[in-house]
Structures are given as structure tokens and as C-alpha cells.
Design a protein around this motif. Structure first.
Motif, mmCIF file in Angstrom:
data_model
loop_
_atom_site.group_PDB
_atom_site.id
_atom_site.type_symbol
_atom_site.label_atom_id
_atom_site.label_comp_id
_atom_site.label_asym_id
_atom_site.label_seq_id
_atom_site.Cartn_x
_atom_site.Cartn_y
_atom_site.Cartn_z
ATOM 1 N N CYS A 199 35.802 36.463 47.995
ATOM 2 C CA CYS A 199 35.978 36.240 46.599
ATOM 3 C C CYS A 199 34.645 35.823 46.006
ATOM 4 O O CYS A 199 34.476 34.524 45.911
ATOM 5 N N LEU A 225 46.340 36.276 37.925
ATOM 6 C CA LEU A 225 45.311 36.406 38.764
ATOM 7 C C LEU A 225 43.862 35.816 38.491
ATOM 8 O O LEU A 225 43.738 35.757 37.146
ATOM 9 N N ASP A 258 40.242 35.402 39.832
ATOM 10 C CA ASP A 258 39.333 36.018 40.644
ATOM 11 C C ASP A 258 40.059 36.872 41.652
ATOM 12 O O ASP A 258 39.719 37.078 42.993
ATOM 13 N N ASP A 259 40.915 37.581 41.242
ATOM 14 C CA ASP A 259 41.784 38.586 42.109
ATOM 15 C C ASP A 259 42.670 37.908 43.022
ATOM 16 O O ASP A 259 43.051 38.628 43.987
#
Length: 148
Positions: A33, A132, A134-135
Motif C-alpha cells: 500500500c 476504503l 488506501d484501497d
């Protein structure tokens, strides 16, 4: 293991380097990430961590207050100390520091969603839907009262 709590300006260069190294290893490399891991919050946060007998950071959190609300995050246990119960221990110690230094303030965290039950064991309750960041799925959680 020694438990340490320091303001940013109390950290030595080596201590902050060790903290940054472990945070990047967990939150950027392991979780794949890419994001700005070191940020302005570091300068105003309390940094709490367990040091192993040989001087390695074993677990870490940071605590900061914002608008009458206390937050903690960047909770990690390094690979060598996982599955030892240190995660629960560092969160319990973090909550004790919050109770002492920020009495009667609301505690809100942005937890990774898969840890909802873990934080629930400390009395945290979800106050948002999963979102979400940072995904990575997260959920906001609040602690009504710190009970130690």
C-alpha cells in the motif's frame, strides 16, 4: 519487555528511525500500500512501543488528540512477535495511557475492517460503514468508556 511512551521531541533519531522502519515494513511493504506513511501527525503524537530485550521494537502505536477526540493508530506487532498476545497488550497499554493523559475524552479509531472483532473486545463499537482507505477496507469505531 519495556513499554515506552514519548512525545515526538523526546524520541532520539535512532528511535524514530526504528519506528519509521517498522511502520513502513508493515503498512507499506507487507500490505502493498504505497502512501505517505510518515506524516504531520507524528510531530504531535505520543509514540508508544514495546522494546524487546535486545532493543528491537516489538509493537507500536501512536496517540493524538484532535478536536476533543483522542485517536490512536499505526498499531503494529513486528513479525517476530506476532501470535504472542502482544497486540492485545499494546492496545491495553495504549488505552491506559489515553485514560491517564486524556481523561474523559471520546476515543475514535479508524480500524482495518477485519479487526472489528479484535477492537470490539476492548469495547469499541462501529460508528460507520466500511469504507476504503488506501484501497484497504476500514471502519470507524468509538469507545464509549475506557475500562481497565
Amino acid at each position: 519487555m519495556e513499554y515506552i511512551v514519548k512525545n515526538f521531541n523526546e524520541l532520539t533519531t535512532k528511535e524514530f528511525y526504528q519506528i519509521a522502519k517498522e511502520r513502513v515494513a508493515v503498512f507499506v511493504v507487507e500490505q502493498n500500500c504505497p502512501y505517505q506513511e510518515i506524516d504531520e501527525t507524528d510531530e504531535v503524537a505520543l509514540h508508544t512501543y514495546f522494546l524487546s530485550e535486545n532493543g528491537e521494537i516489538a509493537a507500536y502505536t501512536r496517540i493524538y488528540s484532535e478536536n476533543e477526540t483522542v485517536h490512536f493508530g499505526r498499531v503494529l506487532v513486528t513479525k517476530a512477535f506476532r501470535k504472542t498476545g502482544l497486540g492485545k497488550k499494546v492496545v491495553a497499554k495504549t488505552l491506559a495511557v489515553i485514560a491517564e493523559k486524556f481523561p474523559n475524552q471520546k476515543v475514535v479509531i479508524g480500524a482495518q475492517a477485519y479487526l472489528q472483532d479484535f477492537y470490539g473486545e476492548f469495547g469499541f463499537q462501529a460508528i460507520s460503514e466500511v469504507y476504503l482507505e488506501d484501497d484497504i477496507p476500514h471502519i470507524d469505531m468509538e469507545l464509549a468508556e475506557i475500562s481497565l
